[in-house]
Design an enzyme around this catalytic site. Structure first.
Site, PDB file in Angstrom:
ATOM      1  N   ASN A  86       0.830  -1.205   0.000  1.00 48.87           N
ATOM      2  CA  ASN A  86       0.000   0.000   0.000  1.00 48.87           C
ATOM      3  C   ASN A  86       0.866   1.256   0.000  1.00 48.87           C
ATOM      4  O   ASN A  86       1.913   1.310   0.636  1.00 48.87           O
ATOM      5  CB  ASN A  86      -1.047   0.005   1.134  1.00 48.87           C
ATOM      6  N   CYS A 119     -10.586  -3.453  -4.571  1.00 52.40           N
ATOM      7  CA  CYS A 119      -9.566  -4.426  -5.001  1.00 52.40           C
ATOM      8  C   CYS A 119     -10.214  -5.691  -5.535  1.00 52.40           C
ATOM      9  O   CYS A 119      -9.744  -6.268  -6.521  1.00 52.40           O
ATOM     10  CB  CYS A 119      -8.620  -4.746  -3.849  1.00 52.40           C
ATOM     11  N   GLU A 132       0.359   5.146   0.694  1.00 56.14           N
ATOM     12  CA  GLU A 132      -0.583   6.142   1.214  1.00 56.14           C
ATOM     13  C   GLU A 132      -0.178   7.552   0.794  1.00 56.14           C
ATOM     14  O   GLU A 132       0.906   7.784   0.255  1.00 56.14           O
ATOM     15  CB  GLU A 132      -0.678   5.999   2.736  1.00 56.14           C
ATOM     16  N   CYS A 170     -10.292  -5.129   0.045  1.00 57.45           N
ATOM     17  CA  CYS A 170     -11.440  -4.204   0.043  1.00 57.45           C
ATOM     18  C   CYS A 170     -12.262  -4.421  -1.232  1.00 57.45           C
ATOM     19  O   CYS A 170     -11.832  -5.118  -2.167  1.00 57.45           O
ATOM     20  CB  CYS A 170     -10.957  -2.759   0.146  1.00 57.45           C
ATOM     21  N   CYS A 221      -4.207   0.660  -2.437  1.00 53.33           N
ATOM     22  CA  CYS A 221      -4.037  -0.595  -1.701  1.00 53.33           C
ATOM     23  C   CYS A 221      -2.925  -1.444  -2.311  1.00 53.33           C
ATOM     24  O   CYS A 221      -2.613  -1.327  -3.508  1.00 53.33           O
ATOM     25  CB  CYS A 221      -5.319  -1.421  -1.750  1.00 53.33           C
ATOM     26  N   GLU A 262      -2.997  -4.641  -3.078  1.00 56.26           N
ATOM     27  CA  GLU A 262      -3.445  -5.574  -4.130  1.00 56.26           C
ATOM     28  C   GLU A 262      -3.448  -4.900  -5.492  1.00 56.26           C
ATOM     29  O   GLU A 262      -3.009  -5.468  -6.491  1.00 56.26           O
ATOM     30  CB  GLU A 262      -4.864  -6.085  -3.833  1.00 56.26           C
TER      31      GLU A 262
END
Ligand code: THU
Length: 161
Positions: free
Chosen positions: A61, A114, A63, A111, A72, A74
C-alpha cells in the site's frame, strides 16, 4: 417469492499445510508488506501476484496525505503485473498485513475496490484467480475471486460480452 442463495467456500489452512508454491507467494506478500508506505494508518499491507509464466510480482500500500490518492497493496501489485506482463494470466494473489510490530493473527480480506480489480483480471485472462489471505493463526484460500464478489458488475452486465 423466490430467492437466490449464494454461498462461498473458503478453505482454512495453517501456513504449514500449504504447498511450496503457495508458501512462496505468501512469503513474497509478507516481504512486500515490510516496505509499504503507510505513515498514516501504520497498517502495512503486502500483496504478491503469481502469473502464468511463474513470475511473482509484488506490491504494497502507498498512502498519501490526501488520503484517497493512496492505493491498496493488491491494486499496486496487480496493476504493475499487468503493466509489466500484459500477456500473462494472473493465477493467484496473496495478501498479508503487518501492524503494531507483527503480522496480523487473522487473514486480511481485500477491500471492495480491489475485489473488483482482481475480478477484471480473472475475466480478462479467462482463468480463475486463486486468493490466499495470510494470518498467523490461519490462511484462507479462495478458489476464485468471483467467490468473494458474487453478483458482480462486469462487461457482461452491460451486454457487451
Ligand atoms: N489496505 C490495503 O492495502 N489492502 C487491503 O486489502 C485493505 C486496506 C490499505 C489501505 C490503507 O493504506 C491501509 O490499508 C488502511 O486501510
Amino acid at each position: 417469492m423466490k430467492s437466490l442463495n449464494i454461498s462461498t467456500k473458503i478453505g482454512v489452512y495453517t501456513y504449514k499445510e500449504l504447498d511450496q508454491s503457495e508458501k512462496k507467494l505468501i512469503d513474497a506478500a509478507k516481504a512486500a508488506a515490510l516496505h509499504a508506505y503507510a505513515p498514516y494508518s501504520r497498517f502495512h499491507v503486502g500483496s504478491a501476484v503469481l502469473l502464468a509464466n511463474e513470475a511473482i510480482v509484488s506490491g504494497n500500500n502507498q498512502e498519501n496525505a490526501a488520503y484517497p490518492s493512496g492505493l491498496c497493496a493488491e491494486r499496486t501489485a496487480l496493476f504493475y503485473a499487468n503493466a509489466r506482463y500484459p500477456e500473462e494470466a494472473v493465477v493467484a494473489l496473496a495478501v498479508a498485513a503487518y501492524t503494531d510490530g507483527d503480522f496480523t493473527e487473522e487473514p486480511v480480506p481485500p477491500c471492495g475496490a480491489c475485489r473488483q480489480v482482481i475480478l477484471e483480471a480473472q475475466n480478462r485472462y479467462k482463468q480463475p484467480v486463486c486468493i490466499l489471505l495470510y494470518g498467523k493463526k490461519s490462511v484462507y484460500r479462495i478458489e476464485k475471486i468471483s467467490d468473494l464478489l458474487p453478483l458482480s458488475f462486469d462487461a457482461a452486465s452491460m451486454g457487451s460480452e
